[in-house]
Design an enzyme around this catalytic site. Structure first.
Site, short mmCIF file in Angstrom:
data_model
loop_
_atom_site.label_atom_id
_atom_site.label_comp_id
_atom_site.label_asym_id
_atom_site.label_seq_id
_atom_site.Cartn_x
_atom_site.Cartn_y
_atom_site.Cartn_z
N ASP A 14 -0.21 0.96 1.59
CA ASP A 14 0.13 -0.17 0.72
C ASP A 14 1.16 -1.08 1.38
O ASP A 14 1.98 -1.69 0.72
CB ASP A 14 0.67 0.35 -0.62
CG ASP A 14 1.87 1.28 -0.45
OD1 ASP A 14 2.15 1.68 0.70
OD2 ASP A 14 2.53 1.60 -1.45
N ASP A 67 6.00 -3.59 0.84
CA ASP A 67 5.50 -2.28 0.43
C ASP A 67 5.37 -2.31 -1.09
O ASP A 67 6.32 -2.68 -1.79
CB ASP A 67 6.46 -1.17 0.87
CG ASP A 67 5.90 0.21 0.58
OD1 ASP A 67 5.18 0.74 1.43
OD2 ASP A 67 6.18 0.74 -0.51
N LEU A 68 4.19 -1.95 -1.61
CA LEU A 68 3.95 -2.00 -3.06
C LEU A 68 4.72 -0.90 -3.76
O LEU A 68 4.73 0.25 -3.33
CB LEU A 68 2.46 -1.87 -3.35
CG LEU A 68 1.54 -2.94 -2.73
CD1 LEU A 68 0.11 -2.74 -3.20
CD2 LEU A 68 2.02 -4.34 -3.06
#
Length: 878
Positions: free
Chosen positions: A531, A488-489
């Site tokens: 994301d 997960d960004l």
């Protein structure tokens, strides 16, 4: 005679004819079925192509309209106090662009006061979203989720219908925190949008329906088109919107065709082909039957043969190989376009009639049969005297008569219709194969789109589900384990919010390239939404391979990315799960990796964490506690204990603090440290606060009736409950007597928070006669300005500062400073955590007003407090 009839009916020669009939019927039925499938697929592909054009126009127009307004939203963020003139100046520039915008409204504090154009929209001025049943939910959702919400179609106060995109506006206030300014609404005219996307085009050729009012996708309500479209097996596609999706469905104008247009032509061709195939079978069968009859029936057999030849249009010839003399019957003369005059024919008559291009082949076939004294068979074109070209099939056998004269006797028939039919069939087959190739290509494209992310072209969640089980099984067969990295960004939302979604999309593409370059062909990379990304690979023996891969990815994700001159930085958190159990469900890897990702985020982000049994046990335990908390709320297991507070000088009881306790059915009385964190995650702290307040009111009334001398109760109130719009109404309904209750607010989560709703609620609480106290002072980040703004009645010094004052002059000085600040502002000072009488004497000497701690009394239930208050003989702190 009866025997002969039965023999004719059940003749073995007719068995091949029967088989041929069955085979032809089956082939015809199959061809008709395939033709129908091809026609249906072609119709659906045609409708899908038109649907995709409309879908693309819908997405482009809606996103284009909303994109125009984003600049205005940014301007409002920097100029939160702009007036109507400035708002009109900025908004008017947007209407110079080609769009379907009907108007743009600004609603500071959720009340519309800014509008462009004003003409025709005067009725909307003053509209309070909180009081409008149709628009309240979407407006509050935009505010709470802090993102664009597209609603509609909506009936407008000024008349007509529109789709409304609501942009929540947050502005920077003192302390560099976000304050909710209000809503900017972009009103997109429904009819103009439909007209621009072609939905109202009478020549569209398809009937269209739209589903998903307020953008929930296929689960929503139909708001455009005839509902019969949905019931008629439509072609569907998803229309992706900024805050959700619609579903578009379509069928042809006159419904799906029941019968393909070429059905009867194809059936006629197949019938003609079947007839041409069966006629030779029947004729040959008839000849065989005739040959098998007795000699005395020879005359009748010859006659029947002649009739059969005449009926089947087959001509018979005989060729004397020594003299080259030919004998043609009338049918052969007819085939060759000669007069049936019975005249003699020669070899040259036959060879001269053959098409020059086919003559070499026909002569070669004939010479070969003669040389080998074998059967002759050939097919060629002839040119009749009138120039007409016909196709002829010829077959013959070699035989010798009594004087050893060699001869060929054979038959010929005109197969022009058969050849032309075969040509048409070949052409039809080629056309069908071409259509099938196109359909296969379209199917491949559709499957690729369905299984891949449109932005990064990475496999999507659906594709991942298909390969996950097989990958895990293959890894075990290769002697390794499947490793799944869920990523997960970090700080991605910040880039989206500051530079826009185009920048966010560029970062997602960059992230996908980083993942593909690190994984290569050693694993599987997918984007499963937003994301979030997945890497599926195989590790052998040492899980350090997965850790090394995660380290490389994290390191490369840290590097800055430049977008239009802006330096963008973001990180990535990684959760890793290893498939060590051969009997485990491979899909559980996703769940385990998600748990590990959650742990990575809670431990500071930009790192990786492995899933483990301990982590799973922790999650399971947290879920168990959460379930027990919810059940405990239903069974009223949460009760109130009270800890008394004493006057520092007289040591008389001046109040009590209400404390939440959990009467657990198995573990007994539990303090908040055992359940508060989980309760906060469940969002039920406000419910516990409400129960504590209600029980405290009941107990306080009982104490007052018994006159046991408890003048005030302090109740803890969470920050989330202070944000509840219904809080004041519920407090007014409780009818609390002024000066008898205080609300304790934790300063670390409130004092420097400039939430207007919270500040307003606090002021209204004061007007109800409820005092405000600051709890745990010294552990947060409150400022003197915040104290002046809030003006609390009391300030409670945290036990962490109180405990060391006996032995630490520095801590004693800090406490003394806090007391002096409180005194200068007219605020009473409470010290909690007073464990010894020595603490009490020091605090009394420093000027503290109220003492609370185990030195004087522990937390107790209502009955014990009543007994304690009656029997207490307080020692004097000297």
């Amino acid at each position: 005679m009866l025997g002969r009839v039965r023999g004719a009916v059940f003749s073995p020669a007719r068995i091949p004819v029967g088989i041929a009939i069955v085979v032809i019927a089956v082939c015809a039925a199959f061809a008709d079925h395939q033709n129908r499938i091809v026609a249906d697929q072609a119709a659906r592909v045609d409708v899908l192509a038109k649907v995709n054009v409309i879908r693309a126009k819908l997405e482009g127009n809606i996103n284009g309209n909303l994109q125009l307004v984003r600049g205005l939203v940014a301007a409002v963020t920097t100029e939160p106090y702009m007036g109507e003139q400035r708002f009109t100046e900025l908004a008017s520039r947007l209407f110079s662009e080609e769009s379907q915008l009907r108007n743009i409204a600004g609603a500071p504090d959720l009340v519309i006061s800014l509008m462009y154009p004003m003409a025709g929209n005067e009725k909307a001025i003053g509209l309070d979203y909180r009081k409008n049943d149709q628009q309240r939910a979407a407006a509050l959702r935009a505010r709470d989720e802090r993102k664009l919400v597209l609603a509609g179609p909506v009936d407008l106060a000024q008349g007509g219908q529109a789709f409304i995109g609501r942009f929540p506006v947050f502005v920077k206030s003192a302390g560099n925190t976000d304050r909710f300014w209000g809503i900017v609404s972009a009103v997109v005219d429904v009819q103009r949008l439909y007209q621009a996307t072609g939905l109202l085009d009478k020549n569209l050729g398809i009937d269209v329906a739209l589903i998903g009012s307020d953008s929930p996708g296929a689960k929503g309500v139909q708001f455009f088109g005839d509902e019969r479209v949905i019931k008629n097996n439509p072609v569907t596609a998803d229309v992706l919107l900024p805050s959700g999706s619609w579903q578009i469905a379509a069928v042809p104008k006159n419904g799906w065709p029941a019968t393909p247009a070429n059905a009867w032509l194809l059936r006629a061709i197949m019938a003609a082909a079947a007839a041409l195939i069966l006629i030779p079978f029947l004729a040959a069968g008839r000849l065989i039957d005739e040959r098998q009859r007795n000699y005395w029936e020879l005359h009748r057999l010859s006659r029947r043969l002649e009739l059969a030849l005449e009926a089947s249009a087959i001509g018979v010839w005989e060729h004397d190989l020594e003299t080259n003399h030919l004998t043609w019957d009338d049918r052969v003369n007819e085939i060759y376009g000669r007069e049936p005059d019975g005249g003699s024919r020669g070899y040259s008559d036959w060879a001269g009639a053959i098409h020059p291009a086919d003559l070499p082949g026909a002569l070669a076939d004939f010479d070969k049969a003669v040389a080998g004294r074998s059967t002759y068979s050939s097919e060629y074109r002839i040119v009749r005297p009138n120039g007409e070209i016909r196709h002829v099939r010829s077959t013959a056998i070699f035989y010798e008569i009594a004087n050893n004269s060699p001869r060929m006797v054979g038959a010929e028939w005109d197969v022009t219709a058969d050849v032309l039919l075969n040509t048409d069939l070949v052409r039809a087959k080629q056309l069908t194969e071409s259509k099938n190739t196109e359909l296969e290509a379209a199917k491949a494209r559709i499957e690729h789109i369905a299984l891949h992310d449109s932005l990064t072209d990475l496999p999507n969640r659906r594709y991942l589900d298909q390969v996950l089980e097989d990958h895990a099984a293959k890894a075990r067969l290769d002697g390794g384990c499947a490793a799944l990295l869920h990523m997960d960004l970090d700080r991605f939302k910040h880039i989206n919010d500051t530079l826009g979604h185009a920048a966010g999309d560029a970062m997602l593409v960059h992230a996908s390239s980083v993942l593909k370059s690190n994984v290569g062909d050693r694993g599987f990379v997918a984007r499963i939404g937003g994301d979030e990304f997945i890497v599926l690979c195989t590790v052998h023996g040492d899980v350090g391979q997965a850790a090394a891969l995660a380290d490389n990815i994290i390191e490369q994700m840290r590097r800055p990315v430049y977008y239009h001159g802006h330096q963008c930085r973001f990180g990535v958190s990684v959760g890793i799960a290893i498939d060590n159990d051969s009997d485990a469900d491979a899909r559980q890897l996703l769940v385990n990796a998600d748990i590990a990702l959650y742990r990575a985020k809670t431990r500071g982000r930009n790192r990786y964490e492995f899933f483990s049994g301990e982590l799973q046990s922790e999650i399971v335990n947290t879920k168990r506690v959460a379930d027990e908390i919810l059940a405990g709320l239903e069974r009223d297991e949460f009760i109130v204990f009270y800890q008394p507070q004493f006057d520092a000088k007289t040591l008389e009881i001046v109040g009590v603090e209400a404390l939440a306790r959990w009467r657990h059915p198995e573990k007994g009385i539990l303090t908040p440290d055992a359940f508060l964190k989980t309760a906060e995650e469940l969002n039920v702290v406000s419910e516990i606060d409400r129960k504590v307040l209600q029980q405290s009111l009941v107990d306080f009334e009982a104490w007052s009736a018994d006159k046991i001398g408890i003048p005030r109760v302090s109740v803890n109130v969470s920050a989330r409950r202070l944000q509840d719009e219904e809080l004041l109404k519920s407090l007014r309904d409780l009818n609390i007597r002024k000066g008898t209750f205080s609300f304790e607010l934790v300063e670390s989560i409130f004092l420097d928070n400039n939430d207007d709703l919270v500040t307003w609620n606090v002021e209204q609480i004061k007007e109800l006669g409820i005092d405000i106290e600051i709890d745990d002072f010294g552990t947060g980040y409150a400022s003197i300005v915040s104290l002046l703004k809030l003006q609390p009645r009391r300030l409670k010094i945290d036990r962490q500062l109180v405990d060391p004052i006996v032995n630490s002059p520095q801590r004693r000085q800090v406490v003394s400073s806090i007391i002096e600040i409180g005194k200068s502002l007219g605020i009473e000072i409470i010290a909690e955590g007073v464990e010894t009488m020595k603490h009490a004497r020091v605090l009394k000497g420093l000027g503290c007003d109220i003492l609370q701690g185990y030195a004087f009394g522990h937390a107790m239930d209502s009955d014990r407090l009543r007994s304690f208050a009656r029997s207490r003989r307080l020692p004097v702190a000297s």
